[in-house]
Design a protein around this motif. Sequence first.
Motif, PDB file in Angstrom:
ATOM      1  N   ARG A 585       9.005  -6.692   4.848  1.00  0.00           N
ATOM      2  CA  ARG A 585       8.455  -5.434   4.458  1.00  0.00           C
ATOM      3  C   ARG A 585       8.254  -4.366   5.599  1.00  0.00           C
ATOM      4  N   LEU A 588       7.709  -1.184   4.052  1.00  0.00           N
ATOM      5  CA  LEU A 588       6.125  -0.697   3.719  1.00  0.00           C
ATOM      6  C   LEU A 588       5.751   0.047   5.084  1.00  0.00           C
ATOM      7  N   ILE A 676       3.218  -8.230   7.661  1.00  0.00           N
ATOM      8  CA  ILE A 676       2.856  -7.685   6.385  1.00  0.00           C
ATOM      9  C   ILE A 676       3.763  -8.272   5.350  1.00  0.00           C
ATOM     10  N   THR A 678       5.374 -10.011   1.829  1.00  0.00           N
ATOM     11  CA  THR A 678       4.734 -10.281   0.459  1.00  0.00           C
ATOM     12  C   THR A 678       4.191 -11.699   0.454  1.00  0.00           C
ATOM     13  N   THR A 701      -1.167  -9.829   5.676  1.00  0.00           N
ATOM     14  CA  THR A 701      -1.378 -10.340   4.260  1.00  0.00           C
ATOM     15  C   THR A 701      -1.835 -11.654   4.530  1.00  0.00           C
ATOM     16  N   PHE A 721      -5.223  -7.220   4.356  1.00  0.00           N
ATOM     17  CA  PHE A 721      -4.986  -6.314   3.016  1.00  0.00           C
ATOM     18  C   PHE A 721      -4.216  -7.196   2.144  1.00  0.00           C
ATOM     19  N   GLY A 722      -3.890  -6.508   1.040  1.00  0.00           N
ATOM     20  CA  GLY A 722      -2.796  -7.052  -0.009  1.00  0.00           C
ATOM     21  C   GLY A 722      -3.180  -8.020  -0.771  1.00  0.00           C
ATOM     22  N   ASP A 787       1.243  -2.727  -2.864  1.00  0.00           N
ATOM     23  CA  ASP A 787       0.371  -3.216  -1.692  1.00  0.00           C
ATOM     24  C   ASP A 787       0.199  -1.766  -0.933  1.00  0.00           C
ATOM     25  N   ALA A 790      -3.624  -0.403  -0.220  1.00  0.00           N
ATOM     26  CA  ALA A 790      -4.364  -1.007   0.349  1.00  0.00           C
ATOM     27  C   ALA A 790      -4.081  -1.103   1.993  1.00  0.00           C
ATOM     28  N   TYR A 791      -2.688  -1.295   2.172  1.00  0.00           N
ATOM     29  CA  TYR A 791      -2.045  -1.095   3.575  1.00  0.00           C
ATOM     30  C   TYR A 791      -2.587   0.174   4.355  1.00  0.00           C
ATOM     31  N   CYS A 794      -6.137  -0.141   5.235  1.00  0.00           N
ATOM     32  CA  CYS A 794      -6.576  -1.094   6.395  1.00  0.00           C
ATOM     33  C   CYS A 794      -6.015  -0.555   7.635  1.00  0.00           C
TER      34      CYS A 794
END
Length: 844
Positions: A585, A588, A676, A678, A701, A721-722, A787, A790-791, A794
Amino acid sequence: MPPQQPQQRRGTTARSEEARALERARDLPNSRTATDVDTLRRAFADHLQYSQGKDEHTATALDRYFAVAYSVRDRMMRRWIQTQQAYYKQDAKRVYYLSLEFLMGKALENNLLNVGLYDGMRSALSDLGLDLADLLSQEPDAGLGNGGLGRLAACFLDSLATLSIPAYGYGIRYEFGIFDQEIRNGYQVERPEEWLRFGSAWEIPRPDATVPVSIYGRTEHYVDEKGKLRVRWVDARHVLGMPYDVPIAGFGNSTVNTLRLWRARASQELDLADFNAGDYLSAVEDKDLSENISKVLYPNDLTVMGKELRLQQQYFFVCCSIHDIVNRHLKMHDGFGSFPDKVAIQMNDTHPAIAVAELMRVLVDEQGLEWDEAWEIARATFGYTNHTLMPEALERWSVDLFGRVLPRHLEIVYEINRRFIDGVRAERKADDGAISRMSVIEEGPTKQVRMANLAVVGSHSVNGVAALHTELLKRELFRDFHALWPEKFNNKTNGVTPRRWLLQANPGLAKSITEVIGPEWLTDATQLRRLEPLAEDAGFRRLFRSVKRDNKARLAEIVRAENGITLDLDSIFDVQVKRIHEYKRQLLDVLRVASEYLRLKEDRSYDPYPRTYLFGGKAAPGYAMAKWIIKLVNSVADVVNHDVDVKGRVTVAFLRNYRVSLAERIFPAAEVSEQISTAGKEASGTGNMKFALNGALTIGTLDGANVEIREEVGAENFFLFGLTVEQVAALKKRGYDPWEWYRNDRRIKQVLDALASGVFSPGEPGLFRPIVDSLLNGGDPYLVLADFAAYCACQEEVEKAYRDPEHWTRMAILNVARTGKFSSDRTIREYAEEIWNVPPVRVG
């Protein structure tokens, strides 16, 4: 590296006299390989003259590097020989670590530190007006791996030697390692990585130990003179495997283990008949086809030819290695009754899984053992480490391809599978559905050999590489096997060597740690816990920040030279470096950076703490989406870094050609570690450990080893997070619609619309449509949008914490203090005691 066999017919007396003479010579004071500064200076001068053929007027920096490396290697040689002699004298059980990748990086500095020569050599060169650091930079990275798997294998070799475990690494001596990455107009371009262009100072060719390897051909079944049914492999094409040995020095001891890398050579250099007939191309064709096997690390396997070459690579190095292991055993033992008591073979992922069938072939076809006896030996010998949770990443070979390249092995695999399934059915331990899932042969439109299933069936131990990963193996990926053999499954959380990743990479911090708690942490990383009280010491916190700033400055100089960007040393260094993959990610991360830019443009009152975002990593040549992500990072960087409205508040850089030596500069400078992936996709990760060991705080995560890192460092010193693994499964079960997140989250809609409209690709408005489509119309398989909010929230917590430098430094120091568990020494000790049953052998 066994002792050479004496010449045939030489008398015992002559051999004894030679042995006594050599022993006396070894016991004499050896001024040639002494380690005082004067002798090191003389050794350097001698190698410059006699090995490189240069003097002080004609020598280049590369010549001087080789002179230093040869001087160090000389001082490792005696230990190397003594190590092998100790293993033979004690008839030690040995570990054989089979890995298709060894991402070793540079060796000189590591060897200087491990054998205790760093300060002496630096002084010797200084007397000559030379800077050791300049010469260290001349060494190319030995990039014989793609990423974490190969770097883990390199850390394991270091720990095996440091713990005095009798061990050998086996792999391939790729002529071209992992490609050099160039960035042209923001796109990744691959170039050959010629690490052997000028040769290697560390390898010793062993042409006397060359191994014949067969591929293709067919099998013949016949009855021998004793009436026993036997099998011959005939009409095969033959390749030779020539070993090159690399010494692996332990830290602070006399152990020097061996990494044996195999190079493919033609069984004959050229066909003389074709050559004499004037057909030069045909004369050398077989040579080229044979030597392609060890030419390039992991060819692109998207084509049939690519898959075939990859299978050839795997069998080539396994065949050579099993031959070597069996020969070494037979030099000391009659027969194979004690084989599992003297040999432990660990398969690093599924790439060496063909070793199960190869050992069976050797034992049954060549050594004449009965099948049942051979099978018990094989299963007691092999261990299998799994490195992936994604079923699509588990290797499968079509039966047609497998049978064409390895006709005898396909027969053996079928026989292994038949006996396995018959046994399970006879004992009524599984239903037909479970048996179908466990079968080594996958039925379907294209029949396939499942290499992971072969590895599980053929091993006495199956381990994951993080606690969460192992639980998911037992619960999901291998649940049927776990129900059948629960005792086989165990966890061995990965680790990294603190010698490479703190002592060598971060000398300023390493020196500071040693000054306050002593040097014991170098071989017992749990000693780092003694730093905990120093988190409350204002003086140590100032020292810690000073070291971090120096490391940031060192990395900033590299970024200035490579990217033409000047970094703000007072900004937060937020780093994500690793192989580029959708599940990791990077997307992300860069979407949030783009969103931050848009927010700054829209709201002039928004005033975030200045942050520098650093990305790095290589995309597999055939992985289109990973390459799009690299292009997006570079395009966002180009827009952001040239916009005067955000200058000084956001900076973005993609660090090209990520490799071990660059990583050694990045980890010490990082302040935020991006982990980060998944949840449920990353097996372990080791970059997360290196960041924490160097005082970076993790935003991540609950995935892979992040779970255990958070447990060790404390939830209050980790930015979590996540979605969890369970929440990911639940969301996908009820039906995940990324459009729902797009419609309901203004920031997501804004940033995806910006990508689609060309905000980050001026002049090419539709350039990043493939990325947007993969998220909205492709189902967003890695839940980037789910996510995202939330990311972002955070990251605001990260910024808030960083605004209090004393608090941040306390957290960073506690991360260093509490990461001792993640030393590869601990990991290897667990393997040795719980899987291999191999005790240390002290040398010297």
